[in-house]
Every structure is written in structure tokens, then in C-alpha cells.
Design an enzyme around this catalytic site. Structure first.
Site, PDB file in Angstrom:
ATOM      1  N   GLU A  18      24.554 -19.449  28.752  1.00  0.00           N
ATOM      2  CA  GLU A  18      24.666 -18.464  27.530  1.00  0.00           C
ATOM      3  C   GLU A  18      25.888 -19.050  26.584  1.00  0.00           C
ATOM      4  O   GLU A  18      25.457 -19.872  25.877  1.00  0.00           O
ATOM      5  CB  GLU A  18      25.119 -16.982  27.973  1.00  0.00           C
ATOM      6  CG  GLU A  18      24.534 -15.931  27.259  1.00  0.00           C
ATOM      7  CD  GLU A  18      24.546 -14.714  27.918  1.00  0.00           C
ATOM      8  OE1 GLU A  18      24.378 -14.607  28.946  1.00  0.00           O
ATOM      9  OE2 GLU A  18      24.748 -13.756  27.046  1.00  0.00           O
ATOM     10  N   GLU A  30      33.492  -9.897  33.458  1.00  0.00           N
ATOM     11  CA  GLU A  30      32.559  -9.148  32.495  1.00  0.00           C
ATOM     12  C   GLU A  30      32.292  -7.759  32.943  1.00  0.00           C
ATOM     13  O   GLU A  30      32.331  -6.762  32.037  1.00  0.00           O
ATOM     14  CB  GLU A  30      31.327  -9.978  32.717  1.00  0.00           C
ATOM     15  CG  GLU A  30      30.283  -9.440  32.016  1.00  0.00           C
ATOM     16  CD  GLU A  30      28.977 -10.297  31.787  1.00  0.00           C
ATOM     17  OE1 GLU A  30      28.712 -11.102  32.636  1.00  0.00           O
ATOM     18  OE2 GLU A  30      28.195 -10.131  30.892  1.00  0.00           O
TER      19      GLU A  30
HETATM   20  C1  BGC Z   1      26.920 -11.100  27.000  1.00  0.00           C
HETATM   21  C2  BGC Z   1      27.754 -10.279  26.294  1.00  0.00           C
HETATM   22  C3  BGC Z   1      26.752  -9.501  25.356  1.00  0.00           C
HETATM   23  C4  BGC Z   1      25.894  -8.850  25.663  1.00  0.00           C
HETATM   24  C5  BGC Z   1      24.889  -7.900  24.712  1.00  0.00           C
HETATM   25  C6  BGC Z   1      25.557 -10.454  27.207  1.00  0.00           C
HETATM   26  O1  BGC Z   1      24.583 -11.278  27.807  1.00  0.00           O
HETATM   27  O2  BGC Z   1      27.452 -11.860  27.850  1.00  0.00           O
HETATM   28  O3  BGC Z   1      29.066 -10.404  26.321  1.00  0.00           O
HETATM   29  O4  BGC Z   1      27.642  -9.013  24.172  1.00  0.00           O
HETATM   30  O5  BGC Z   1      24.984  -9.729  26.475  1.00  0.00           O
HETATM   31  O6  BGC Z   1      23.610  -8.069  24.807  1.00  0.00           O
END
Ligand code: BGC
Length: 878
Positions: free
Chosen positions: A461, A738
Site C-alpha cells: 500500500e 493501525e
Molecule cells: C489505509 C488507511 C486508510 C484507509 C482508508 C487503509 O488501507 O491503510 O490508513 O486511511 O485504508 O480506506
């Protein structure tokens, strides 16, 4: 003449920068003085191309002003690629003049054309190409600069040495709109006679596999290089060596180097002398001239990524499955540097992971498809030292898949890298868990501020998620001087803003056009994500006091509010692709979106953004706009209240709903007690815990402490069981997770699908610790950047002591307190040229002993207020 002076001179927020492309660069300094009460009453700036300041390009004259930040150059048009000298002197409050303080800056292309060509390979595969050409330098060289950029990533070399200390250049921007170039002073690298200039090109963001689909060629099909060396001679002549058809290229030892997957390097294929003069041309092919589709070439907008520190291996483990794993003791971002000895053809194979799994083995699963591997094939010539070129990884543990013999503690170093920014906060406290949390917050920023504010640095990501960047902005501004970092990213936000005014979920926007979460159509966004375009500039102005950041983003802010307005005919934002209170604990099982109605979060942020635009309009003197947005704010707030406030109470029964209503001012003052009571009750229902997500968590402690419940805010901060900030600390976290439940009480993990151990969002509690617990705040409505300091520390027995030293843009500010028995001792340092209003908590019967130099502003409601001029102060409250 006074000994006060202007210090810490910066041009465009950099010290003596080379490559300034701003037509009127911003000049800043700090007033330095040892005197109590020192203030600047006026300044004078001179700019010249001569170090002796013979002829001036600009003389500001004596300007009656306290301002020391972001003063735009106001002289004759600057010339491209030219060194300038500037100096500043100031007058203090007694009208005494200081001596001059002097610095330099040098311009870049200032929009003037490049004469070099874009060059690239005829054929292109996975392996990186090496490019080179030789050129001669005559005697009497005065100065030389290399200007360079690439489609892909480059590493430049001159005469056997790497140019500069930067990595991952030219950096990541919305390439179709603008691409950065770097400028290097290479005078010392060149010599009279034959010289060689070389560059290695890698794929990087431009064309390497990126996004969760590992899509290739996001920006273009071919890597390309563009560069110019300018040679200036003492006799006044200038020569230019450019990228053009005279260059040659070939394959080398880097078989593959990708951001997610790591690098494969075969040292047997090294090209000795490739970057030195006198190489035979055998095996080198002529390049092709290319014309890639990229936007404007701009001088680097913030300091590039550099290796910032080195971490030694703390432990060598043998995990249950028999693997050798090296533990750096800290989840970090960068790459390993290896030191190895072995036979030609032997292999080093390392896999980099953030954590060990529940079974104690290296845990690669949360990386999803990102491999984070390093393979190095030895050439077998004594000690070989190696670090990869065009990749970075998030890791604490290094799984040794292959190594000639046994690695020891000195075999591998962790090289931690991030975009250039200096740390500006130092926190000391009486509580080791809080200190560890603070360190984790800093490491979260180090690891994720790589060219753009990334959500995470490890899995497939690593995007500039707009919500995350917004949530963490104020904390970030305390931790590090990240003005330029955000300013650069906001340029991307503006470039990628959709035509309808919506702001993409990620910037640079590399998500496919058909990607959207709630099928609301491709050009949509979510509250708290899109609002980065209003909140970040406001935060930057507050923290750094530079009005230009507001001017630059003003139209984009208005367009964003316009987008929400178009989707909110009745004042409630019913559109968008709402993420609600992302990853909140009150989400239904298996869901990411918390229980708070997304219409609620959407409309609350619609109101906030509208209010920011109104405030900014006033500051920029756009009175008609100010009136319009104030009226709109009133209407949105009224619609919100009509829908969500019933009989003086917020109807949504979630913590986040109460929190937003309180901190965004969506309830009337008379309704606050009910909302805060409700919030306390909802916390109580969770056994004294929060259950907020990305949207509610940053504000929950503010909602409590601003409404008479600092005690409860501290209780949340001090909770050590799940879910809480210290729960993860207790679980051994060295960065911020997270998810509150990234690792559960029983040691099991949240699903691999989305479980980053280095996500800075929840690190936004830093802002509460700095602004409330330590009490460092500022009133930005008049002048941002801590000119009007507000100090309101909130001591708490459980912490016993707290001290924050914060390097504001105007100088170092200190706020500390210590509790002993029934006594609280406070200590403050107020930087020159600022004033502070201090509010001390002094309940019934409390005695405040204040220093003589503090001016009392009276006391009421259990609070004593003082006016503090620059200087040092100690107070005691008993
Ligand atoms: C990210 C987040 C993001 C979110 C929103 C995730 O995969 O890691 O931090 O804000 O998606 O969809």
C-alpha cells in the site's frame, strides 16, 4: 548597537539552499537575545549577488514589523542558477539596531528551459541500467552544479563517487503535473582533465509494481534520465554537459530493485570503473532520446529522503521453526546494510518483517504481496559491504534465509531513512510507558514520512492517504519541522483534486479511476479524508505562521467545500464515499466502518471545513467570501443540529458522535454538560475504555479536557489494558499500530489482510500530550507560528512530571511541571519576540507564588492568568 540578533536564517525553510525556484523566496529568521522581554520592532533585509553587498537587488528598507517568518523577497526579478547573498538586521523594542546576520541561497531554473534531452534505454527489462558519459574540464573551474531528474529513480555518480546523500530521488509527486529535480554542488567532485558522470536508473513509483494490484507503469513505460552539469570558469565562461545522444548505457549488477519487493544484486556483474573516466566502451550501447509525458520540472520541494540513523542488531534469535532472525529492537523504515565475506557466487538472502507471529516465527503475512527481500550474490573479494538502491522496507526483524556461514551482530545494520526534517520536540516525563509512547509516535513519523505522508511503510500500500495525513498533521508539526514536507504534498493534493472539487483518497492519486468504496462514483471522497485540503493548511499556518500556505491552498479549499455543498441540498452531506469512523471498535464484526452514522461524520466535517474557509477568508482579507462561508457554516450547523441534536442532546449514541459535537462546536454551550456526561457514560459502558476509530480517537481526550473532564482524558491515556494507547506499548510496540487490537490479549493477530504495526494515525494523541498535558498552544487567528503563545498545562498526579521543549519557528519554548505532595512546580521558557498568556489551574484555597516578572491578569473560576514576556519563569501552586 545591541547584542540581540537575527539567527537561524532560512530561505524557503532551508539553510543556504541551492536550487530555489520560487520567484519571491520566503526569508525567515529567529530573534536571538539573552535579555528578558526582547522583542523585534523592525527589520531590514538586503539581497545581493555580491558577498560584499556592493550592488543590491533588494533593500527592504527599515520595515516596522515584529514578523520574522516567511517574508517574501521583494526585489528585482531573480536570475536562474545564480547565487545570492542575503542579510538581515533588526531593531529591538528599545529601538537599538543589531549587527547584520548573513546567509546565502542559489536559484534553480526558475521556469527557464532545460537544454538537455530525456534519454533512456532501447530495450528495457527488470534490471536497472547504468548510464555514463565522459567530458573534460578545463583549468580555472570556479563552480559546478549538477541538475538532475528522472522518470523512475536515479542515483548519480561522478568520478567514482555518489553525488549527494539523497535516496529515492527525484522523489514522488503527481508526475503528470510536476516532477522534481535536484541541484547539487559538484565543484569538489570534478578535476581538470577527463571526468565521468554516471547514473543508475530504477523503476520506483514511476513504473515499478505499486498498489495492492502491483500494477506496473502507473506513470509511464520507460525509465528516463535528464541532467545538466553547468561548469562556471574563473574567466566568466560557462560550459554545459547534458544528457543527450552521446550517452551510453548497459545492464549491471542490479537485477531487480522495486519499492515493495526489495532488491536482487549480483556483485559478480559489477562494472568496475563505470563511473570513472577512461573506461573502454565495450558492452555499452548508445541511448535513445525519449519524450516522456511529465509535467513541469520543479526544484525539489522538500528535502529528499536520507539515511538518518543506523540501528545495530540487538539480538540474534533462533525461532521455533529453526530460522535465524536478527532483531534490531525497533520497528524502523529503510534498508539493511550488510557486511559479508564468502566465496564468489554464494548468496545472502534476507527477508524483512515487522514482527514475530503468535508462534514466535518471522511474520511476513501482514505485508500482503510486498516481499521486502534482499538477495545479494557475492563476488568473493574479501569483505563486501552492500546496501540496496531503489527500495525501502518497514521492519524490525531480519529473517536470514541464506548467509555464507553464520551472521553475527556486526553483519547487518538497519539504515533508517526518511525525508529531510529536523526533530523539534523533546519530551521528558515521570512515566516510562508514556515516554515509550512518545518515542513510538516519533518513529511512526520517521517511518512514514517518505516523500509523502504514507499510511504505512510495509505492505503493498504505502500511499499518501489523505485522511491519515490530516489526522496526524498537528502532532507531526510538533515532532518535526515538516512545513515543506506538507507544503509539497499539498501541491499534489491541488494537482490531483477532481474537477468537481472532491479530493482523492490518496495523493498522489494512483488508485484506478473506477476504484471507490461506496460506489458513489469515481470522483468522490470521504469526510476526514477530503478535508485534508482545509485542515492541513490551517494546521500549517497555526504551527508555522506562514500565510502563503493559506494563499496557495485557498482556491482548492473553496472548491472542496463547493463539492460538499453541491451534494448537500439540505445542509446534510448525503453524498461522497464515506468511510465514517474508520476501523472504530464499535464497527459490526467484519466491518471497518464504525457505528457512528457516516452522515453524521460527513456533515460534521462539512461544517468544520466551511468554518476554516471562513476564517482563512478573513485572514486573507476576502471579506465577501468570509461572509458567504460564515453564513454557509451557520446553515450547515443548523441542519446538523436539526437532524442530530434532540432536546439538547446528541442523538447518536457513540463516543465519536459526542466527541465531534463537542470539539467541533456543534452543540451550544448549554448542551455541553449533557454531551460530556453522555461521553463519560459511553466510556464507562466500555469499562473505562475508548472505542473510537480514526475520526474520533484524535479528538476524544480534547473533548474531555476542554469540558472539565481532564481527569477522564488522563484515565484513557493511562489505561494499560485493551483498548488503549498503552496497551500496545505494554505489548512491546515500538511504533504505533493501525488497529487497537493489532495483537489481541491472547497473542492472536488481527487479520493479515490489514494489520500494519506502523500506522501513525493513533499517534495523534501526541497533540493532546503536547497541547494539553504540557499545555503548549498558540492563538493563530492573528498570527500563527507561536507568536501569541497560550500556555495551559494540566498536571496530573499519575504522570508526576512532564517537560516539553519545543523548537517553535520563533525559538525554543519550554513548558514543564512537577507534582510533589500538594505542590506543583512549573517552569517555562518563552522565546524572544513572542508573548504568552499562561493559565494555571489553582483551585479553591490554592496559593500561587509567581515570579516578579510575570504580570498577573487576574484569576477566576479556579484559574490564575499571567502575561509572560520572553524569558524564564518558575511558578509554584500549593
Ligand atoms: C489505509 C488507511 C486508510 C484507509 C482508508 C487503509 O488501507 O491503510 O490508513 O486511511 O485504508 O480506506
Amino acid at each position: 548597537m545591541t547584542s540581540d540578533k537575527a539567527a537561524f536564517l532560512r530561505c524557503e525553510y532551508r539553510e543556504n539552499p541551492v536550487g530555489i525556484d520560487a520567484p519571491s523566496p520566503r526569508l525567515s529568521w529567529q530573534m536571538e537575545s539573552t535579555r528578558q522581554g526582547a522583542m523585534q520592532s523592525a527589520y531590514q533585509i538586503e539581497v545581493s549577488t555580491e558577498e560584499t553587498f556592493g550592488a543590491l537587488c533588494w533593500d527592504s528598507g527599515r520595515v516596522q514589523s515584529f514578523e520574522t517568518l516567511g517574508i517574501p523577497y521583494g526585489g528585482a526579478a531573480l536570475s536562474a542558477r545564480t547565487p545570492y547573498f542575503w542579510r538581515v538586521r533588526l531593531w529591538n523594542e528599545e529601538n537599538e539596531c543589531s549587527g547584520w546576520s548573513q546567509a546565502r541561497f542559489e536559484t534553480g531554473f526558475l521556469g527557464s528551459p532545460w537544454m538537455s534531452r530525456w534519454i533512456g534505454a532501447r530495450d528495457e527489462e527488470e534490471s536497472c541500467h547504468y548510464y555514463r558519459r565522459e567530458f573534460s574540464v578545463r583549468g580555472g573551474l570556479r563552480a559546478a552544479r549538477l541538475y538532475i531528474t528522472a522518470c523512475g529513480l536515479y542515483e548519480a555518480h561522478i568520478n567514482g563517487r555518489k553525488v549527494g546523500r539523497d535516496h529515492l530521488t527525484p522523489g514522488w509527486t503527481s508526475y503528470g503535473d510536476h516532477l522534481q529535480y535536484q541541484s547539487y554542488d559538484v565543484t569538489e567532485l570534478l578535476g581538470e582533465g577527463e571526468n565521468a558522470l554516471g547514473a543508475i536508473l530504477g523503476d520506483g513509483w514511476y513504473k515499478g509494481p505499486y498498489t495492492w494490484d502491483k500494477k506496473r507503469e502507473l506513470y509511464g513505460h520507460k525509465r528516463a534520465l535528464r541532467c545538466q552539469v553547468h561548469l562556471w570558469y574563473q574567466d566568466g565562461r560557462e560550459e554545459i554537459v547534458s544528457s543527450d545522444e552521446r550517452w551510453r548505457y548497459r545492464r549491471g549488477p542490479i537485477l531487480s530493485s522495486q519499492l515493495y519487493d526489495g532488491e536482487i544484486y549480483d556483485a559478480r556483474l559489477e562494472l568496475p570503473g563505470w563511473d570513472k573516466p577512461g573506461l573502454s566502451g565495450a558492452g555499452w550501447s548508445p541511448v535513445r532520446v525519449l519524450s516522456p509525458q511529465v509535467g513541469e520540472l520543479v526544484s525539489t520541494l522538500c528535502a529528499p529522503v536520507r539515511a538518518q540513523r543506523e540501528l545495530r542488531v540487538q539480538k540474534i534469535l533462533r525461532t521455533p521453526n529453526g530460522d535465524r532472525v536478527l532483531d534490531l529492537g525497533q520497528n524502523m523504515v529503510g534498508w539493511p546494510r550488510i557486511r559479508v565475506r564468502g566465496r564468489k557466487g554464494e548468496l545472502v538472502f534476507l527477508r524483512l518483517v515487522e514482527t514475530l507471529g503468535p508462534d514466535g516465527n518471522a511474520y511476513p503475512y501482514n505485508l500482503r504481496s510486498a516481499k521486502q527481500e534482499l538477495q545479494y550474490i557475492l563476488k568473493g573479494e574479501g569483505v563486501e559491504i552492500f546496501e540496496p538502491h531503489f527500495t525501502f522496507s518497514g521492519f524490525r526483524y531480519i529473517q536470514v534465509v541464506a548467509w555464507p556461514g553464520e551472521p553475527n551482530e556486526d553483519s547487518v545494520l538497519g539504515v533508517a531513512a526518511h525525508s529531510g526534517m529536523e526533530q523539534t520536540i523533546e519530551l521528558r516525563s515521570g512515566n516510562p510507558l508514556i515516554e515509550r509512547l512518545y518515542k513510538n509516535i516519533l518513529w511512526g513519523q520517521r517511518g512514514n514520512f517518505i516523500e509523502v505522508p504514507l499510511d504505512c511503510p510495509q505492505r503493498d500500500e504505502r500511499f499518501g492517504w489523505t485522511g491519515d495525513a490530516q489526522i496526524f498533521a498537528r502532532t507531526a508539526s510538533f515532532n518535526f519541522d515538516c512545513f515543506l514536507f506538507y507544503e509539497k504534498w499539498l501541491r499534489g493534493v491541488r494537482a490531483d483534486q477532481f474537477s468537481n472539487g472532491a479530493v482523492p483518497f490518496v495523493v498522489p492519486n494512483i488508485l484506478p479511476r473506477d476504484w471507490d468504496l461506496a460506489s458513489a462514483g469515481p470522483e468522490s471522497t470521504s469526510a476526514a479524508w477530503g478535508d485534508c485540503v482545509t485542515i492541513c493548511p490551517w494546521v500549517l499556518y497555526t504551527a508555522y505562521g506562514d500565510r502563503r500556505i493559506l494563499e496557495e491552498n485557498y482556491d482548492a479549499m473553496k472548491r472542496y467545500v463547493g463539492y460538499m455543498r453541491a451534494e448537500s441540498p439540505n445542509g446534510l452531506w448525503e453524498g461522497g464515499s464515506q468511510l465514517g469512523d474508520w476501523v472504530a471498535l464499535d464497527a459490526k464484526p467484519g466491518d471497518y466502518i464504525g457505528a457512528t452514522d457516516p452522515l453524521y461524520t460527513a456533515t460534521a466535517f462539512y461544517a468544520v471545513s466551511t468554518r476554516i474557509v471562513a476564517k482563512v477568508a478573513r485572514l486573507l482579507g476576502r471579506q465577501a467570501d468570509a461572509q458567504e462561508y460564515e453564513a454557509l457554516y451557520g446553515a450547515v450547523r443548523a441542519a446538523f443540529r436539526a437532524r442530530f441534536v434532540r432536546d439538547g442532546e446528541v442523538s447518536e449514541e457513540t463516543q465519536t458522535a459526542q466527541v465531534l459535537a463537542l470539539v467541533f462546536g456543534l452543540v451550544e454551550d448549554g448542551e455541553r454538560p449533557a454531551a460530556v456526561r453522555k461521553l463519560a457514560e459511553l466510556i464507562e459502558r466500555k469499562g473505562g475504555h475508548l472505542d473510537t476509530g480514526f475520526v474520533g480517537a484524535p479528538y476524544i481526550c480534547f473533548a474531555l479536557s476542554e469540558n472539565g473532564r481532564a481527569d477522564l482524558a488522563y484515565e484513557l491515556l493511562f489505561k494499560e489494558d485493551f483498548p488503549s494507547w498503552l496497551y500496545q506499548v505494554r505489548k512491546g510496540a515500538t511504533t504505533v499500530w493501525e488497529h487497537w487490537d493489532g495483537i489481541m490479549e491472547d497473542g492472536s493477530f488481527w487479520s493479515d489482510e490489514m494489520n500494519s504495526f506502523n500506522h501513525y494515525s493513533y499517534g495523534s494523541i501526541g497533540e493532546w500530550i503536547y497541547r494539553v498535558a504540557a499545555g503548549i498552544d498558540c492563538d493563530a487567528e492573528e498570527a500563527g507560528g507561536y507568536r501569541d503563545i497560550r500556555l495551559h498545562p494540566v498536571p496530573d498526579r499519575r504522570l508526576s512530571e512532564l517537560c516539553c521543549r519545543y523548537r517553535t519557528p520563533r525559538g525554543t519554548l519550554e513548558s514543564g511541571w512537577r507534582m510533589e505532595g500538594d505542590k506543583v512546580e512549573y517552569q517555562f521558557t518563552i522565546p524572544p519576540n513572542t508573548t504568552a498568556i499562561l493559565t494555571l489551574r489553582a483551585g479553591e484555597g490554592a496559593r500561587v507564588s509567581a515570579p516578579q516578572n510575570a504580570r498577573s491578569l487576574g484569576s477566576s473560576g479556579g484559574e490564575a492568568r499571567y502575561l509572560l514576556a520572553p524569558g524564564r519563569y518558575r511558578f509554584t501552586v500549593k
